[in-house]
Motif scaffolding. Structure first.
Motif, PDB file in Angstrom:
ATOM      1  N   GLY A   1      71.452 -54.803  19.152  1.00 32.01           N
ATOM      2  CA  GLY A   1      70.963 -53.892  20.329  1.00 32.01           C
ATOM      3  C   GLY A   1      71.172 -52.991  20.460  1.00 32.01           C
ATOM      4  O   GLY A   1      70.889 -51.917  20.791  1.00 32.01           O
ATOM      5  N   LEU A   2      70.486 -53.824  21.802  1.00 34.78           N
ATOM      6  CA  LEU A   2      70.003 -52.619  23.268  1.00 34.78           C
ATOM      7  C   LEU A   2      71.442 -53.131  24.210  1.00 34.78           C
ATOM      8  O   LEU A   2      71.054 -52.289  25.295  1.00 34.78           O
ATOM      9  CB  LEU A   2      68.766 -54.583  23.567  1.00 34.78           C
ATOM     10  CG  LEU A   2      67.438 -53.565  23.022  1.00 34.78           C
ATOM     11  CD1 LEU A   2      67.136 -54.463  24.101  1.00 34.78           C
ATOM     12  CD2 LEU A   2      67.441 -52.161  23.389  1.00 34.78           C
TER      13      LEU A   2
ATOM     14  N   ALA B   1      83.251 -56.077  24.024  1.00 29.98           N
ATOM     15  CA  ALA B   1      84.734 -56.392  23.669  1.00 29.98           C
ATOM     16  C   ALA B   1      85.127 -57.294  23.141  1.00 29.98           C
ATOM     17  O   ALA B   1      85.800 -57.188  22.034  1.00 29.98           O
ATOM     18  CB  ALA B   1      86.022 -56.180  24.707  1.00 29.98           C
TER      19      ALA B   1
ATOM     20  N   GLY C   1      86.721 -51.465  16.331  1.00 33.63           N
ATOM     21  CA  GLY C   1      86.967 -50.237  16.204  1.00 33.63           C
ATOM     22  C   GLY C   1      85.488 -49.511  15.883  1.00 33.63           C
ATOM     23  O   GLY C   1      84.457 -50.639  14.890  1.00 33.63           O
TER      24      GLY C   1
ATOM     25  N   PHE D   1      83.729 -58.289  19.454  1.00 34.68           N
ATOM     26  CA  PHE D   1      84.342 -57.463  18.338  1.00 34.68           C
ATOM     27  C   PHE D   1      85.177 -57.392  18.542  1.00 34.68           C
ATOM     28  O   PHE D   1      86.091 -56.479  17.272  1.00 34.68           O
ATOM     29  CB  PHE D   1      83.981 -55.554  18.696  1.00 34.68           C
ATOM     30  CG  PHE D   1      82.202 -55.831  18.108  1.00 34.68           C
ATOM     31  CD1 PHE D   1      81.296 -55.974  17.087  1.00 34.68           C
ATOM     32  CD2 PHE D   1      81.116 -55.523  19.455  1.00 34.68           C
ATOM     33  CE1 PHE D   1      80.445 -56.293  17.086  1.00 34.68           C
ATOM     34  CE2 PHE D   1      80.183 -55.379  19.239  1.00 34.68           C
ATOM     35  CZ  PHE D   1      79.118 -55.844  18.316  1.00 34.68           C
TER      36      PHE D   1
ATOM     37  N   ASP E   1      89.743 -52.549  23.571  1.00 32.94           N
ATOM     38  CA  ASP E   1      89.918 -53.738  23.038  1.00 32.94           C
ATOM     39  C   ASP E   1      90.747 -53.463  21.904  1.00 32.94           C
ATOM     40  O   ASP E   1      90.595 -52.150  21.598  1.00 32.94           O
ATOM     41  CB  ASP E   1      88.886 -54.295  23.007  1.00 32.94           C
ATOM     42  CG  ASP E   1      88.095 -53.844  22.061  1.00 32.94           C
ATOM     43  OD1 ASP E   1      88.922 -53.212  21.048  1.00 32.94           O
ATOM     44  OD2 ASP E   1      86.834 -53.356  22.440  1.00 32.94           O
TER      45      ASP E   1
ATOM     46  N   SER F   1      88.730 -50.231  20.528  1.00 34.62           N
ATOM     47  CA  SER F   1      88.313 -48.830  21.284  1.00 34.62           C
ATOM     48  C   SER F   1      87.868 -48.887  23.127  1.00 34.62           C
ATOM     49  O   SER F   1      88.398 -49.725  23.288  1.00 34.62           O
ATOM     50  CB  SER F   1      85.942 -49.478  21.596  1.00 34.62           C
ATOM     51  OG  SER F   1      85.972 -49.410  20.119  1.00 34.62           O
TER      52      SER F   1
ATOM     53  N   TYR G   1      70.335 -50.179  18.071  1.00 31.47           N
ATOM     54  CA  TYR G   1      71.366 -49.284  17.312  1.00 31.47           C
ATOM     55  C   TYR G   1      72.298 -50.255  17.041  1.00 31.47           C
ATOM     56  O   TYR G   1      73.370 -51.069  17.892  1.00 31.47           O
ATOM     57  CB  TYR G   1      71.904 -47.804  17.404  1.00 31.47           C
ATOM     58  CG  TYR G   1      72.778 -47.683  16.477  1.00 31.47           C
ATOM     59  CD1 TYR G   1      71.972 -46.716  15.050  1.00 31.47           C
ATOM     60  CD2 TYR G   1      74.007 -48.185  16.105  1.00 31.47           C
ATOM     61  CE1 TYR G   1      73.209 -46.920  13.905  1.00 31.47           C
ATOM     62  CE2 TYR G   1      74.663 -47.449  14.761  1.00 31.47           C
ATOM     63  CZ  TYR G   1      74.105 -46.790  13.894  1.00 31.47           C
ATOM     64  OH  TYR G   1      74.450 -46.605  12.830  1.00 31.47           O
TER      65      TYR G   1
END
Ligand code: ADP
Length: 539
Positions: free
Chosen positions: A496-497, A437, A468, A440, A464, A523, A482
């Motif tokens: 990305g884990l 949070a 998004g 990003f 947050d 998000s 990802y």
């Protein structure tokens, strides 16, 4: 005009002319002056009905019909006779005549008799067609569930033998290069199967360009086709010692997948039989494509499993091997920090320590991921005061948040209940979500933590005002490795884990994790946890 073809046979030119005039308005009509001419015509082209006089010099009408019924039983026959004696009628019926008209006849009598017989024939053919579809339908069900190719061949050949009796029925399936991969045949004992095997490659080559069913029968109805001229048809039938041969291709999406060859020694196949074979082979084609797909999938799956195993082993070894040098590094860094008083050098040491911590975090992530994937994650369950946990976490991340001037607020109105879970792992998950949070969300953004008791557990959400996630990506962010941003031009750190580990941990603890997000709008990540970890996951 209907498209049936009629052959009229009479030695009396006027009768021939009258019949032709009456019938040619409705059908395609050919005429013959005697029985032998009629046979010659019948050998060159196919007819639906023969209308023949009984009394003719040379080959008589009844003998002609006898001959026709022997070789081409599907042709309907009507006789014309001057005397309607019972004897003639019985003889006519015995020879297979469908109906007879008595001379002299009214034009309508003849037209009606012809139409009646043809209509019966149409119904008979339709009936056979429909009847043959029923077993196909039943067969289709078992066929589609067959993934074993040799079993598939057996099933198809026995189904073909049930519905279309023949002296030889063979099925060849091709590999990706167009060579025969497997083949099977059912044949009468006196058939030389080797001859068929020798011809198969040639027939496959023909089918590779033709793609539709090829019927080689007597007379050579096909006419000279590009695929196989009459002379070759004749030679082929002679060489195989067969009266008629049908080659039905298995035309798949990617080209020819195989051919089915069906042959008879003494008779032609009926139209309904050739259609049946067409439909059957169509079904086989789909089933074979499915079976091949299944095989490819199985192979790909096995390869993936091997790769996955290798990856897990690699992660395991790499992570364990990295731990020792890292411990040595941080150990000596600790000793150095006690001995060094110089501020610049202390600054260097803290950079070293921070990065060593990052490296440790990465190693822990890799190991956790491996344990989750292999089902080896062990939970250490105790009573957890979630309220206190959240307060503690807020303190831990406050430095990060302050750096970016992000305000974090809690919106927990009722104190959260105590639950029985793995404190360390839940803490890791909440830290991941909070760190994301902060990561990003642009400077001066806001983050809220809210939580509430549910009837069967607790819900904690972290919202947050960050960048998004678009709808197309939102379902993928829980996959391992990802990241929404392509790794080459990433503005944010990470591998990305975090989310996939968080998901694994929360699900291990019997809870759920989900996200609501809109690109550019921020998000909200929501986790739920049960009051007690399910017994099945406690190590
Ligand atoms: P990492 O943060 O190491 O890249 P994660 O598994 O924690 O890996 O997250 C995967 C991806 O999901 C991130 O790379 C990011 O694209 C997206 N993501 C996660 N949390 C947020 C968030 N709060 N806001 C926007 N995107 C997010």
């Amino acid at each position: 005009m209907k498209n049936e073809k009629i052959l009229i046979v009479d030695d009396e030119p006027f009768i021939l002319d009258i019949c032709r005039r009456l019938l040619s308005k409705r059908y395609t009509v050919h005429v013959a002056r005697n029985g032998l001419d009629a046979i010659a015509l019948l050998q060159q082209q196919s007819f639906d009905l023969v209308l023949s006089d009984i009394k003719m010099p040379g080959l008589g009408g009844l003998e002609l019909i006898h001959e026709i019924k022997d070789t081409q039983p599907e042709i309907a026959c009507i006789t014309m006779t001057g005397f309607s004696s019972l004897d003639t009628a019985i003889k006519a019926i015995r020879s297979g005549v469908n109906e007879f008209v008595v001379k002299p006849f009214e034009p309508n009598d003849l037209i009606e008799a012809v139409e009646r017989v043809l209509e019966k024939e149409r119904l008979r053919k339709e009936n056979i067609r429909l009847r043959s579809l029923l077993p196909l339908f039943e067969f289709n069900k078992s066929l589609m569930s067959t993934v074993d190719i040799s079993r598939l061949l057996e099933q198809v050949l026995s189904q073909a033998a049930n519905e279309v009796p023949s002296d030889y029925a063979g099925l060849c399936l091709l590999d990706a290069q167009g060579n025969i991969a497997v083949s099977q045949a059912l044949a009468s004992t006196d058939i030389d199967q080797k001859k068929f095997e020798a011809y198969a490659p040639q027939l496959i080559r023909i089918m590779q360009t033709k793609h539709t069913q090829l019927v080689l029968d007597n007379p050579f109805n096909q006419g000279p086709t590009e695929a196989l001229p009459v002379s070759s048809t004749e030679t082929l039938l002679q060489q195989l010692g067969m009266f008629s041969v049908i080659i039905t291709p298995l035309s798949g999406k990617a080209g020819l997948l195989g051919v089915m060859i069906t042959a008879r020694k003494t008779t032609n196949f009926e139209q309904s039989e050739t259609s049946f074979l067409s439909v059957l082979v169509g079904q086989v084609t789909i089933a074979y494509e499915n079976a091949r797909l299944f095989e490819d999938l199985q192979q790909a799956y096995d390869e993936l499993k091997t790769l996955d195993h290798a990856k897990n082993e690699f992660i395991n070894i790499a992570a364990h091997e990295l731990r020792t040098p890292l411990a040595i590094l941080t150990g000596y860094a600790g000793i150095l920090s006690e001995d060094i008083s110089d501020e610049t050098q202390q600054g260097y040491l803290s950079i070293l320590n921070r990065n060593a911590m990052r490296l440790r975090g990465l190693i822990e992530d890799l190991l956790n991921m491996r344990y989750i994937n292999t089902g080896e994650l062990e939970l250490s369950v105790s009573e957890v005061d979630l309220q206190q946990l959240v307060t503690q976490l807020l303190q831990d991340v406050s430095v990060l948040a302050t750096e970016k001037q992000i305000r974090i607020q809690t919106k927990i109105t009722e104190p959260l209940p105590h639950i029985y879970t793995d404190q360390q792992k839940v803490e890791l998950t909440l830290t991941n979500l909070l760190a994301n949070a902060i990561k990003f969300t642009p400077k001066q953004g806001e983050i809220w933590i809210d939580g509430r008791a549910l009837h069967d557990g607790v819900e904690i959400a972290i919202r947050d005002t960050g960048i998004g996630i678009s709808q197309s990506q939102v379902n993928k962010i829980f996959d391992s490795f990802y990241q929404v941003e392509a790794s080459l031009n990433r503005r944010y750190e990470g591998i990305g884990l975090g989310l996939s580990i968080s998901k694994g941990i929360i699900e291990y603890c019997g809870g759920t994790i989900s996200v609501e997000s809109q690109e550019g709008q921020g998000s909200r990540f929501i986790i739920t946890l049960p009051f007690t970890v399910p017994q099945s996951t406690v190590g």
